[in-house]
Design a protein around this motif. Structure first.
Motif, PDB file in Angstrom:
ATOM      1  N   UNK A 338       0.823  -1.218   0.000  1.00  0.00           N
ATOM      2  CA  UNK A 338       0.000   0.000   0.000  1.00  0.00           C
ATOM      3  C   UNK A 338       0.849   1.257   0.000  1.00  0.00           C
ATOM      4  N   UNK A 339       0.308   2.321  -0.602  1.00  0.00           N
ATOM      5  CA  UNK A 339       0.973   3.633  -0.603  1.00  0.00           C
ATOM      6  C   UNK A 339      -0.106   4.709  -0.411  1.00  0.00           C
ATOM      7  N   UNK A 340       0.324   5.925  -0.169  1.00  0.00           N
ATOM      8  CA  UNK A 340      -0.620   7.029   0.059  1.00  0.00           C
ATOM      9  C   UNK A 340      -0.840   7.808  -1.235  1.00  0.00           C
ATOM     10  N   UNK A 341      -1.678   8.851  -1.167  1.00  0.00           N
ATOM     11  CA  UNK A 341      -1.859   9.690  -2.359  1.00  0.00           C
ATOM     12  C   UNK A 341      -3.040  10.632  -2.294  1.00  0.00           C
ATOM     13  N   UNK A 342      -3.933  10.442  -1.305  1.00  0.00           N
ATOM     14  CA  UNK A 342      -5.197  11.176  -1.352  1.00  0.00           C
ATOM     15  C   UNK A 342      -4.999  12.694  -1.341  1.00  0.00           C
ATOM     16  N   UNK A 343      -3.952  13.180  -0.706  1.00  0.00           N
ATOM     17  CA  UNK A 343      -3.764  14.641  -0.623  1.00  0.00           C
ATOM     18  C   UNK A 343      -3.188  15.234  -1.897  1.00  0.00           C
ATOM     19  N   UNK A 344      -2.551  14.377  -2.717  1.00  0.00           N
ATOM     20  CA  UNK A 344      -1.800  14.929  -3.850  1.00  0.00           C
ATOM     21  C   UNK A 344      -2.389  14.615  -5.225  1.00  0.00           C
ATOM     22  N   UNK A 345      -3.369  13.697  -5.262  1.00  0.00           N
ATOM     23  CA  UNK A 345      -3.906  13.253  -6.563  1.00  0.00           C
ATOM     24  C   UNK A 345      -4.303  14.432  -7.459  1.00  0.00           C
ATOM     25  N   UNK A 346      -5.072  15.371  -6.943  1.00  0.00           N
ATOM     26  CA  UNK A 346      -5.621  16.444  -7.780  1.00  0.00           C
ATOM     27  C   UNK A 346      -4.494  17.298  -8.388  1.00  0.00           C
ATOM     28  N   UNK A 347      -3.525  17.712  -7.572  1.00  0.00           N
ATOM     29  CA  UNK A 347      -2.449  18.574  -8.095  1.00  0.00           C
ATOM     30  C   UNK A 347      -1.510  17.799  -9.014  1.00  0.00           C
ATOM     31  N   UNK A 348      -1.259  16.538  -8.679  1.00  0.00           N
ATOM     32  CA  UNK A 348      -0.381  15.723  -9.540  1.00  0.00           C
ATOM     33  C   UNK A 348      -1.022  15.579 -10.919  1.00  0.00           C
ATOM     34  N   UNK A 349      -2.355  15.356 -10.931  1.00  0.00           N
ATOM     35  CA  UNK A 349      -3.043  15.196 -12.212  1.00  0.00           C
ATOM     36  C   UNK A 349      -3.119  16.502 -12.987  1.00  0.00           C
ATOM     37  N   UNK A 350      -3.309  17.641 -12.262  1.00  0.00           N
ATOM     38  CA  UNK A 350      -3.368  18.922 -12.961  1.00  0.00           C
ATOM     39  C   UNK A 350      -2.000  19.248 -13.559  1.00  0.00           C
ATOM     40  N   UNK A 351      -0.963  19.041 -12.736  1.00  0.00           N
ATOM     41  CA  UNK A 351       0.395  19.403 -13.169  1.00  0.00           C
ATOM     42  C   UNK A 351       0.835  18.551 -14.356  1.00  0.00           C
ATOM     43  N   UNK A 352       0.657  17.252 -14.251  1.00  0.00           N
ATOM     44  CA  UNK A 352       1.117  16.338 -15.315  1.00  0.00           C
ATOM     45  C   UNK A 352       0.069  16.121 -16.394  1.00  0.00           C
ATOM     46  N   UNK A 353      -1.178  16.528 -16.100  1.00  0.00           N
ATOM     47  CA  UNK A 353      -2.234  16.306 -17.090  1.00  0.00           C
ATOM     48  C   UNK A 353      -2.606  17.563 -17.827  1.00  0.00           C
ATOM     49  N   UNK A 354      -3.035  18.593 -17.096  1.00  0.00           N
ATOM     50  CA  UNK A 354      -3.510  19.819 -17.737  1.00  0.00           C
ATOM     51  C   UNK A 354      -2.324  20.678 -18.203  1.00  0.00           C
ATOM     52  N   UNK A 355      -1.343  20.881 -17.342  1.00  0.00           N
ATOM     53  CA  UNK A 355      -0.210  21.759 -17.710  1.00  0.00           C
ATOM     54  C   UNK A 355       0.576  21.217 -18.902  1.00  0.00           C
ATOM     55  N   UNK A 356       0.459  19.916 -19.145  1.00  0.00           N
ATOM     56  CA  UNK A 356       1.201  19.352 -20.289  1.00  0.00           C
ATOM     57  C   UNK A 356       0.331  19.309 -21.547  1.00  0.00           C
TER      58      UNK A 356
END
Ligand code: URQ
Ligand code: ZN
Ligand code: ZN
Length: 484
Positions: A338-356
């Protein structure tokens, strides 16, 4: 409590437009131009920012008892961390032990979740089968707002569902108008490969991905899809991590089968080099299933998300701190997965998804909120900035930046798989049930404020679905009685 969010650009799954948003008594009361706020209303100036539906994470495991320990993040700290990052609802999992009555497990998880500070719901895992499971699935759909049943095809000797369980459960889910979800890894193959690798003397975390190659996931994804195809039940494949599983989903969808795919933020941006890190704890902190994959798979997953072949993003937030991971210090098979992620999912997706340029803001909303709401039948209560919807919102600053670190995150775990990543695009505010719960980098949450969200079944639409055999089975052949 009333709140006016003024001057922002509303982004829904279908379009982005300039509008104010007025919230009252936990609901969105109006979306429009030049809205006035009554005296005493709280006002957020959203100029230059987006106003989007709060994130829905359809895959978390708060305080999960697993592999001889209990995940370190509980329902309060986990939902608080989600709000800090713009996620306003989770769908977690009730996972009965084999032979444990479903209703007993369901009541336990409901009690644990009482302390949540954001809304939540549950998929229920089918980890064994008998008439009582058949009965309890009916009770859960009819009386407890459950419309999705999970099946772990991995974890032999623990919670693994074999084909017999899959077929029994899928048929029952179809009767009830519920959707089936799967953790698609062939548990028999994993078990055997783990033995082979361990006996070859590979005991460290690098053994974990070797024992769960992409083919093992591709086989199980395809098997689950085929079983669902024959039985005429919609299927949702969780944490699709590799090209092989994506190809199985893509083929099914091209043939018109109701199959949905989920991808984790981590699987989109982290590769399997982490398992060869010289520091044991660093490598072990990334032990989760399916494992992080080689780069070719990340590219495929991004294309799947852009093409709409994968519909949702999640985190599989399941936290184990280093002392817990060290239970497998001599044997990678014993490292809690198991790993974590709930706090960062939205920004990680915006940064690597929308900004690109991979995703538009509306596509971002689709994959972080709206699609999950629609697939799990809680739209438009959730997943929309619209009058009548719950006032679960993020005010999103596309110019804002932050650097992700375990030193500053709100997640109850001593590691962050996105450590050191600087992301551009952050939630300046999070609104939950019409209350501002995150602003100026501070949480203002209330333990227990989260509500259990009922999710109606899809029964009305299922009538059109027929088990394939019912449709194509020929009539019985009339034969003369054989002579005595
Ligand atoms: O398999 C899951 O989804 C749970 C047990 C979390 N752990 C993990 O490695 N994904
Ligand atoms: Zn899983
Ligand atoms: Zn999971």
């Amino acid at each position: 409590m009333s709140l006016l969010i003024r001057g922002g650009t509303v982004v829904n799954a279908d379009r982005a437009f300039r509008a104010d948003v007025y919230c009252e008594n936990g609901k969105i009361a109006a979306v429009g131009d030049n809205l006035e706020a009554p005296a005493g209303a709280e006002v957020i100036d959203a100029g230059g920012q987006y106003v989007m539906p709060g994130g829905i994470d359809p895959h978390t495991h708060m305080q999960l008892p697993f592999m001889g320990t209990v995940a370190s993040e509980d329902f309060f700290t986990g939902t608080a961390a989600g709000l800090a990052g713009g996620t306003t609802m989770i769908i977690d999992f009730v996972i009965p032990n084999p032979q444990q009555p479903l209703m007993e497990a369901y009541r336990a998880w409901r009690e644990w979740a009482e302390k949540s500070c954001a809304d939540y719901s549950f998929h229920v895992a089918i980890t064994w089968w008998d008439d009582s499971v058949h009965r309890d699935m009916g009770t859960l759909t009819r009386e407890h707002g459950v419309n999705s049943f999970k099946h772990f095809m991995a974890y032999k000797g623990a919670i693994m569902a074999d084909d017999e369980v899959l077929v029994n459960s899928f048929l029952r889910a179809r009767e009830l108008g519920a959707i089936c979800t799967v953790h698609a890894e062939n548990g028999e193959l994993v078990f055997r490969l783990q033995q082979e690798i361990f006996e070859r003397g590979i005991t460290g975390p690098e053994g974990h991905p070797l024992s769960r190659p992409p083919e093992v996931e591709g086989e199980a994804a395809n098997r689950a899809i085929r079983i669902a195809e024959v039985l005429g039940v919609p299927l949702y494949v969780v944490h699709t991590s590799c090209r092989q599983a994506l190809e199985a989903i893509t083929r099914a969808r091209l043939e018109g089968q109701r199959v949905f795919g989920e991808v984790l933020a981590g699987h989109l941006v982290i590769d399997d080099s982490v398992y060869r890190h010289p520091d044991w704890s660093f490598a072990a902190a990334h032990v989760m299933s399916p494992p992080f994959r080689s780069k070719e798979h990340q590219d495929a997953l991004w294309r799947g998300l852009q093409a709409g072949t994968l519909q949702t993003t999640a985190t599989d937030h399941c936290c184990f701190c280093d002392p817990q991971k060290r239970m497998g210090i001599d044997d990678f098979r014993k490292i809690p997965n198991g790993t974590a992620g709930i706090e960062d999912r939205m920004s990680v997706l915006w940064h690597h998804g929308v900004n690109t340029g991979r995703l538009t803001p509306s596509e971002f909303v689709r994959v972080t909120s709206t699609n999950a709401a629609q697939i799990f039948n809680i739209y438009p209560r959730k997943g929309a900035v619209a009058a009548g919807s719950d006032a679960d919102l993020v005010v999103w600053d596309p110019q804002g930046t932050r650097t992700i670190s375990a030193k500053t995150h709100h997640q109850n775990i001593d590691f962050n798989i996105f450590e050191g990543m600087t992301v551009k695009g952050i939630n300046s505010h999070t609104v939950s049930q019409g209350k501002v719960v995150w602003k100026d980098g501070q949480l203002d949450v209330e333990k227990g404020a989260g509500r259990y969200v009922d999710r109606p079944t899809f029964a009305p639409f299922y009538e059109a679905l027929k088990i394939k055999a019912e449709v194509e089975a020929p009539e019985p052949v009339e034969r003369a009685k054989a002579a005595e």
